[in-house]
Scaffold this active site. Sequence first.
Site, mmCIF file in Angstrom:
data_model
loop_
_atom_site.group_PDB
_atom_site.id
_atom_site.type_symbol
_atom_site.label_atom_id
_atom_site.label_comp_id
_atom_site.label_asym_id
_atom_site.label_seq_id
_atom_site.Cartn_x
_atom_site.Cartn_y
_atom_site.Cartn_z
ATOM 1 N N GLU A 1 8.739 -57.088 37.575
ATOM 2 C CA GLU A 1 10.115 -56.958 38.067
ATOM 3 C C GLU A 1 10.154 -57.730 39.376
ATOM 4 O O GLU A 1 9.696 -57.238 40.410
ATOM 5 C CB GLU A 1 10.457 -55.475 38.290
ATOM 6 C CG GLU A 1 10.498 -54.640 37.016
ATOM 7 C CD GLU A 1 11.620 -55.045 36.072
ATOM 8 O OE1 GLU A 1 12.617 -55.613 36.526
ATOM 9 O OE2 GLU A 1 11.466 -54.806 34.867
ATOM 10 N N CYS B 1 17.076 -56.293 45.124
ATOM 11 C CA CYS B 1 16.642 -57.357 44.212
ATOM 12 C C CYS B 1 17.819 -57.893 43.412
ATOM 13 O O CYS B 1 17.933 -59.092 43.202
ATOM 14 C CB CYS B 1 15.546 -56.844 43.286
ATOM 15 S SG CYS B 1 16.000 -55.345 42.411
HETATM 16 P P1 NAD Z 1 5.632 -57.935 47.758
HETATM 17 O O1 NAD Z 1 5.477 -58.897 46.645
HETATM 18 O O2 NAD Z 1 5.302 -58.348 49.126
HETATM 19 O O3 NAD Z 1 4.768 -56.613 47.498
HETATM 20 C C1 NAD Z 1 4.971 -55.806 46.366
HETATM 21 C C2 NAD Z 1 3.776 -54.890 46.182
HETATM 22 O O4 NAD Z 1 2.632 -55.669 45.827
HETATM 23 C C3 NAD Z 1 3.371 -54.108 47.435
HETATM 24 O O5 NAD Z 1 3.050 -52.796 47.068
HETATM 25 C C4 NAD Z 1 2.140 -54.856 47.921
HETATM 26 O O6 NAD Z 1 1.261 -54.063 48.662
HETATM 27 C C5 NAD Z 1 1.514 -55.279 46.610
HETATM 28 N N1 NAD Z 1 0.599 -56.411 46.686
HETATM 29 C C6 NAD Z 1 0.561 -57.416 47.600
HETATM 30 N N2 NAD Z 1 -0.440 -58.276 47.304
HETATM 31 C C7 NAD Z 1 -1.045 -57.810 46.186
HETATM 32 C C8 NAD Z 1 -2.130 -58.262 45.388
HETATM 33 N N3 NAD Z 1 -2.784 -59.376 45.677
HETATM 34 N N4 NAD Z 1 -2.480 -57.539 44.315
HETATM 35 C C9 NAD Z 1 -1.805 -56.411 43.984
HETATM 36 N N5 NAD Z 1 -0.769 -55.930 44.699
HETATM 37 C C10 NAD Z 1 -0.390 -56.622 45.791
HETATM 38 O O7 NAD Z 1 7.150 -57.429 47.645
HETATM 39 P P2 NAD Z 1 7.934 -56.502 48.657
HETATM 40 O O8 NAD Z 1 8.222 -57.324 49.880
HETATM 41 O O9 NAD Z 1 7.266 -55.193 48.805
HETATM 42 O O10 NAD Z 1 9.287 -56.227 47.862
HETATM 43 C C11 NAD Z 1 10.389 -57.076 47.920
HETATM 44 C C12 NAD Z 1 10.458 -57.927 46.669
HETATM 45 O O11 NAD Z 1 10.529 -57.086 45.526
HETATM 46 C C13 NAD Z 1 11.699 -58.773 46.618
HETATM 47 O O12 NAD Z 1 11.394 -60.039 46.085
HETATM 48 C C14 NAD Z 1 12.591 -57.995 45.668
HETATM 49 O O13 NAD Z 1 13.607 -58.761 45.065
HETATM 50 C C15 NAD Z 1 11.600 -57.479 44.699
HETATM 51 N N6 NAD Z 1 12.146 -56.327 43.968
HETATM 52 C C16 NAD Z 1 12.395 -56.450 42.627
HETATM 53 C C17 NAD Z 1 12.929 -55.374 41.923
HETATM 54 C C18 NAD Z 1 13.192 -55.458 40.443
HETATM 55 O O14 NAD Z 1 13.323 -54.414 39.841
HETATM 56 N N7 NAD Z 1 13.268 -56.633 39.851
HETATM 57 C C19 NAD Z 1 13.211 -54.189 42.583
HETATM 58 C C20 NAD Z 1 12.951 -54.097 43.939
HETATM 59 C C21 NAD Z 1 12.408 -55.176 44.611
#
Ligand code: NAD
Length: 483
Positions: A232, A266
């Site tokens: 997502e 998002c």
């Molecule tokens: P992010 O990609 O920085 O982090 C997401 C998660 O991944 C966090 O829990 C982080 O700790 C983890 N993570 C980071 N590096 C990792 C790795 N190497 N391996 C495994 N896990 C790892 O995103 P964010 O800043 O927390 O969230 C914002 C983003 O999420 C925006 O792009 C937003 O649009 C998206 N989002 C999408 C939806 C959807 O349903 N499509 C919903 C909410 C947010």
Amino acid sequence: MATLRSLNPTTAELLGEYEIADAKTVEEAVAEARIAAEWWSGLAAGARRDRLLTWKRAIAAGSDELATLIHEETGKPVGDALLEVMLAVEHLNWAAHNAGTVLRRRRVRSGTLAADQAAALEYRPLGVIGVIGPWNYPVYTPLGSVSYALAAGNAVVFKPSEHTPGVGVWLARAWATAVPEHPVLQVVVGDGTTGAALVGATPDKIAFTGSAATARLVMAACARSLTPIVVEGGGKDAMIVAADADLEVAARAAAFGGFGNAGQTCAGVERVYVERAVYQDFLQRLADLAGNVKTDAYGPMTTPEQPEIVRAHVTDALAAGGRAVVGGVESIREPYVTPVLLAEVPEESAAVTEETFGPTLVVNPVADLAEAVRLTNASKYGLAASIFTADTKRAAALARQIRTGAVSINSVLGFAGVPSLPFGGVGDSGFGRIHGADGLREFSRAQAVTWRRFAPLIDLMRLDRDPVALDRARKLFRFRHAR
Ligand code: NAD
């Protein structure tokens, strides 16, 4: 043990300190989850439903406390946090009530060639699902995976965002009280390193919500063990405003979709394409609204990185020839950003192509709806879109041309509260679906079972195949398919 400090983004107050789960702790959690999954998947569907509903009642009863915690960790207004909890509970309720029916064993037709066989299809749980969540909707978003995965009979190990660990721990505590028998839902706290450890512990599927950049890393890690993944990702959602639209309704929806949650949604609105005939009128209405919005209506930027991204996109849009109708670079006053309304921004600039995730909107005129659809689809993202028009029949036809996972007509985010609808994107917005029947199947494996009912009249599935039988089969085959 290293600890993670959860800070209030508005006041920098320390909200809590949590032990970071290292690789060994995560592996142990996944191993415990495997045992829990056996117990959980062995329960009758009704017994799982009852336990999920007990958890649901605990979340609903504690919703004020949970909303306060969301407010403290993300900065969003308590009312928005409460709405988030209400939406998440609605989905949990649906998943609990519908999993039995959606996934149950059903007989299917076996067809002419296999008439001797009876056939059935059933959706079985995968085992352990690793859920990795973001911070912007720390309850609604991860529960879109967690609730459906649990309802489908899986155990879950959930790693909340490092910005919202308290919310994750609250949800797992509520679960442990509601369903004390086995740790069917566990939370592991930490940043990307803990997330990577969860992927490395090879659960049976990863449900990742976050940015496309991180999704690529997670997917590459999943590839090593062929662990399937649902992504997502982010969005750059467009709103299309037709000349016959109710402009006041459209402008209010653009303001809500663009500035709500400080734009950190998002599937929020980031771009608006307006038919030229009503462009000035729409822009003026939206400017009036944007100019009057106070940041208390939507809260601060949750992470220290976000204001920098907003600054870069606004600067780039203005340098490329875009016009600041409301606000500008001066709107960025960390941790707050007041509404920024940009107009006539070149389509190649970052404010149009990249996810901004701030209270900014780009409004551009279009010659007609065909151009609006073309520009909507020009994005590498494809999460959701909205269309405002008096002609809903035409809007339904336009929706079919839009390359996104969801389309709302005459509202924004209309799908968010409809639990029977699937949610997910295309392109950099990800793949796979949470919510609805598709969301339940996403966390299941389809299993085909056949059983022989009688000896077939023409038996071809043997080594000493009778040439006469093969000839009969060939004639039958040609009669059925070659005419
Ligand atoms: P992010 O990609 O920085 O982090 C997401 C998660 O991944 C966090 O829990 C982080 O700790 C983890 N993570 C980071 N590096 C990792 C790795 N190497 N391996 C495994 N896990 C790892 O995103 P964010 O800043 O927390 O969230 C914002 C983003 O999420 C925006 O792009 C937003 O649009 C998206 N989002 C999408 C939806 C959807 O349903 N499509 C919903 C909410 C947010």
